[in-house]
Scaffold this motif. Structure first.
Motif, PDB file in Angstrom:
ATOM      1  N   ARG A 153       0.828  -1.213   0.000  1.00 34.40           N
ATOM      2  CA  ARG A 153       0.000   0.000   0.000  1.00 34.40           C
ATOM      3  C   ARG A 153       0.857   1.255   0.000  1.00 34.40           C
ATOM      4  NH1 ARG A 153      -4.227   2.370  -0.496  1.00 34.40           N
ATOM      5  NH2 ARG A 153      -5.153   2.693   1.540  1.00 34.40           N
ATOM      6  N   TYR A 154       1.961   1.179   0.696  1.00 40.00           N
ATOM      7  CA  TYR A 154       2.854   2.336   0.779  1.00 40.00           C
ATOM      8  C   TYR A 154       4.297   1.872   0.624  1.00 40.00           C
ATOM      9  CZ  TYR A 154      -1.325   4.275   2.930  1.00 40.00           C
ATOM     10  OH  TYR A 154      -2.614   4.659   3.178  1.00 40.00           O
ATOM     11  N   LYS A 155       5.084   2.694  -0.074  1.00 40.95           N
ATOM     12  CA  LYS A 155       6.491   2.370  -0.268  1.00 40.95           C
ATOM     13  C   LYS A 155       7.288   3.659  -0.345  1.00 40.95           C
ATOM     14  CE  LYS A 155       9.542  -0.933  -1.142  1.00 40.95           C
ATOM     15  NZ  LYS A 155       9.767  -2.100  -0.270  1.00 40.95           N
ATOM     16  N   ILE A 156       8.348   3.721   0.447  1.00 37.91           N
ATOM     17  CA  ILE A 156       9.280   4.851   0.378  1.00 37.91           C
ATOM     18  C   ILE A 156      10.641   4.291   0.007  1.00 37.91           C
ATOM     19  CG2 ILE A 156      10.368   6.750   1.638  1.00 37.91           C
ATOM     20  CD1 ILE A 156       7.984   6.740   3.543  1.00 37.91           C
ATOM     21  N   ILE A 157      11.210   4.810  -1.064  1.00 39.24           N
ATOM     22  CA  ILE A 157      12.519   4.332  -1.513  1.00 39.24           C
ATOM     23  C   ILE A 157      13.388   5.513  -1.872  1.00 39.24           C
ATOM     24  CG2 ILE A 157      11.640   2.134  -2.379  1.00 39.24           C
ATOM     25  CD1 ILE A 157      11.849   3.345  -5.220  1.00 39.24           C
ATOM     26  N   GLU A 158      14.683   5.273  -1.917  1.00 36.51           N
ATOM     27  CA  GLU A 158      15.611   6.302  -2.376  1.00 36.51           C
ATOM     28  C   GLU A 158      15.690   6.259  -3.903  1.00 36.51           C
ATOM     29  OE1 GLU A 158      18.626   6.570   1.442  1.00 36.51           O
ATOM     30  OE2 GLU A 158      19.265   5.531  -0.373  1.00 36.51           O
ATOM     31  N   LYS A 159      15.980   7.405  -4.471  1.00 34.26           N
ATOM     32  CA  LYS A 159      16.096   7.446  -5.933  1.00 34.26           C
ATOM     33  C   LYS A 159      17.196   6.489  -6.381  1.00 34.26           C
ATOM     34  CE  LYS A 159      19.114  11.508  -5.939  1.00 34.26           C
ATOM     35  NZ  LYS A 159      19.263  12.928  -6.377  1.00 34.26           N
ATOM     36  N   LYS A 160      16.995   5.981  -7.584  1.00 32.58           N
ATOM     37  CA  LYS A 160      17.872   5.007  -8.230  1.00 32.58           C
ATOM     38  C   LYS A 160      17.643   3.578  -7.735  1.00 32.58           C
ATOM     39  CE  LYS A 160      21.519   8.347  -9.250  1.00 32.58           C
ATOM     40  NZ  LYS A 160      22.965   8.653  -9.209  1.00 32.58           N
ATOM     41  N   GLN A 161      16.825   3.397  -6.713  1.00 29.96           N
ATOM     42  CA  GLN A 161      16.501   2.054  -6.249  1.00 29.96           C
ATOM     43  C   GLN A 161      15.360   1.470  -7.077  1.00 29.96           C
ATOM     44  OE1 GLN A 161      18.289   0.286  -3.884  1.00 29.96           O
ATOM     45  NE2 GLN A 161      19.589   2.066  -4.281  1.00 29.96           N
TER      46      GLN A 161
ATOM     47  N   ILE B 227       9.665  -0.548 -11.481  1.00 22.75           N
ATOM     48  CA  ILE B 227      10.380   0.664 -11.847  1.00 22.75           C
ATOM     49  C   ILE B 227      11.834   0.472 -11.444  1.00 22.75           C
ATOM     50  CG2 ILE B 227      10.495   3.172 -11.669  1.00 22.75           C
ATOM     51  CD1 ILE B 227       7.672   3.138 -10.476  1.00 22.75           C
ATOM     52  N   GLN B 228      12.731   0.648 -12.410  1.00 26.07           N
ATOM     53  CA  GLN B 228      14.151   0.492 -12.119  1.00 26.07           C
ATOM     54  C   GLN B 228      14.990   1.259 -13.124  1.00 26.07           C
ATOM     55  OE1 GLN B 228      15.489  -3.600 -11.960  1.00 26.07           O
ATOM     56  NE2 GLN B 228      17.498  -3.021 -11.163  1.00 26.07           N
ATOM     57  N   PRO B 229      15.718   2.282 -12.689  1.00 29.92           N
ATOM     58  CA  PRO B 229      15.759   2.829 -11.343  1.00 29.92           C
ATOM     59  C   PRO B 229      14.685   3.889 -11.137  1.00 29.92           C
ATOM     60  CG  PRO B 229      17.346   3.948 -12.715  1.00 29.92           C
ATOM     61  CD  PRO B 229      16.660   2.940 -13.590  1.00 29.92           C
ATOM     62  N   ALA B 230      14.252   4.068  -9.903  1.00 27.42           N
ATOM     63  CA  ALA B 230      13.222   5.078  -9.625  1.00 27.42           C
ATOM     64  C   ALA B 230      13.825   6.475  -9.623  1.00 27.42           C
ATOM     65  CB  ALA B 230      12.556   4.785  -8.287  1.00 27.42           C
ATOM     66  N   GLU B 231      13.025   7.446 -10.057  1.00 23.79           N
ATOM     67  CA  GLU B 231      13.406   8.853 -10.044  1.00 23.79           C
ATOM     68  C   GLU B 231      12.433   9.618  -9.146  1.00 23.79           C
ATOM     69  OE1 GLU B 231      13.385  10.163 -14.084  1.00 23.79           O
ATOM     70  OE2 GLU B 231      15.161   8.972 -14.637  1.00 23.79           O
ATOM     71  N   LEU B 232      12.847  10.807  -8.740  1.00 14.76           N
ATOM     72  CA  LEU B 232      12.018  11.614  -7.840  1.00 14.76           C
ATOM     73  C   LEU B 232      10.631  11.841  -8.430  1.00 14.76           C
ATOM     74  CD1 LEU B 232      14.602  14.287  -6.630  1.00 14.76           C
ATOM     75  CD2 LEU B 232      13.797  12.269  -5.388  1.00 14.76           C
ATOM     76  N   GLY B 233      10.572  12.040  -9.747  1.00 15.51           N
ATOM     77  CA  GLY B 233       9.306  12.316 -10.408  1.00 15.51           C
ATOM     78  C   GLY B 233       8.359  11.133 -10.484  1.00 15.51           C
ATOM     79  N   ASP B 234       8.832   9.971 -10.050  1.00 17.89           N
ATOM     80  CA  ASP B 234       7.964   8.781 -10.062  1.00 17.89           C
ATOM     81  C   ASP B 234       7.057   8.723  -8.845  1.00 17.89           C
ATOM     82  OD1 ASP B 234      10.702   6.776 -11.367  1.00 17.89           O
ATOM     83  OD2 ASP B 234       9.165   7.939 -12.428  1.00 17.89           O
ATOM     84  N   SER B 235       7.253   9.630  -7.889  1.00 19.06           N
ATOM     85  CA  SER B 235       6.390   9.660  -6.707  1.00 19.06           C
ATOM     86  C   SER B 235       4.953   9.911  -7.152  1.00 19.06           C
ATOM     87  CB  SER B 235       6.845  10.764  -5.750  1.00 19.06           C
ATOM     88  OG  SER B 235       8.130  10.490  -5.248  1.00 19.06           O
ATOM     89  N   ALA B 236       4.075   8.966  -6.824  1.00 17.65           N
ATOM     90  CA  ALA B 236       2.687   9.021  -7.281  1.00 17.65           C
ATOM     91  C   ALA B 236       1.943   7.839  -6.657  1.00 17.65           C
ATOM     92  CB  ALA B 236       2.611   8.929  -8.807  1.00 17.65           C
ATOM     93  N   VAL B 237       0.661   7.752  -6.961  1.00 18.51           N
ATOM     94  CA  VAL B 237      -0.109   6.563  -6.602  1.00 18.51           C
ATOM     95  C   VAL B 237      -0.232   5.695  -7.850  1.00 18.51           C
ATOM     96  CG1 VAL B 237      -2.282   5.656  -5.720  1.00 18.51           C
ATOM     97  CG2 VAL B 237      -1.445   7.878  -4.922  1.00 18.51           C
ATOM     98  N   TYR B 238       0.088   4.437  -7.714  1.00 23.84           N
ATOM     99  CA  TYR B 238      -0.012   3.492  -8.826  1.00 23.84           C
ATOM    100  C   TYR B 238      -1.252   2.645  -8.598  1.00 23.84           C
ATOM    101  CZ  TYR B 238       4.418   5.302 -10.243  1.00 23.84           C
ATOM    102  OH  TYR B 238       5.400   6.159 -10.669  1.00 23.84           O
TER     103      TYR B 238
END
Lengths: 111, 115
Positions: B9-17, B79-90
């Protein structure tokens, strides 16, 4: 492609009636949906119109005019729980029958 | 009847992960969708499956996003790698044709924050 336009925000009083408009431009129309989305939740289906006219479902009604590229969602006897975003979405007639959503109208119901 | 189920439901990751989301559609629904929704916006289609076949992936950023729907039921979005702009609801959704239309039913969404 599709272009969908709806007001960003609206405010209405509890017990009143509110009409949320949606205009669209599409290369081939094949139906229009209305969804309700409470903050932090998923969109939930309200109505579907493919033919011109008014569809009534309890306190909610939806109207479609294909010739004008226009729809509205009518909410009667507003309740506080109706505070939510209302999304208009249009299905096109292409092979994929893609459904495109508008940006939504955030409705605030006040006492 | 169970609705569309998504995790996490929720995920917090660092960019590039990397990050992956899972979806189980409503039983019997052969059409599955992945949408992305940014704050204050409507859902935007990323990919649509008819059974196992991706029939519309024109909006999927293929350099970093991938999806699969093995056996035509569950689906994963990566998503690989994640970027800051990918923050959203999927949002995952499913549908099946009934009469004139196929109503789209949404899951509760996976909220991604990239820091």
């Amino acid at each position: 492609g599709q272009n969908i336009d709806q007001p960003t925000e609206m405010t209405a009083t509890e017990g009143a009636i509110v009409q949320i408009n949606c205009t669209y431009q599409t290369s081939g129309f094949n139906g229009l949906f209305w969804y309700q989305q409470h903050a932090g939740e998923a969109p939930t289906f309200l109505s579907y119109n493919v033919l011109d006219g008014l569809e009534e479902k309890g306190r909610f009604s939806s109207f479609l005019s294909r010739s004008k590229g226009y729809s509205y969602l009518l909410l009667k006897e507003l309740q506080m729980k109706d505070s939510a975003s209302y999304l208009c979405a249009v299905r096109d007639r292409g092979g994929y029958q893609k459904v495109t959503f508008g940006t939504g109208t955030k409705l605030q119901v006040i006492p | 009847e169970a609705g569309v189920v998504q995790s996490p439901r929720y995920k917090i990751i660092e960019k590039k992960q990397p990050v992956a989301f899972w979806c189980n559609p409503i039983s019997g629904h052969n059409t599955l969708y992945w949408y992305r929704q940014n704050l204050g916006q409507g859902p935007e289609l990323l990919i649509r499956y008819e059974n196992e076949e991706a029939v519309d992936d024109s909006q999927l950023p293929k350099d970093r996003f991938s999806a699969e729907r093995l056996k035509g039921v569950d689906s994963t979005l990566k998503i690989q790698p994640a970027e800051l702009g990918d923050s959203a609801v999927y949002l995952c959704a499913s549908s099946t044709r009934t009469g004139l239309t196929d109503t789209i039913y949404f899951g509760e969404g996976s909220w991604l924050t990239v820091v």
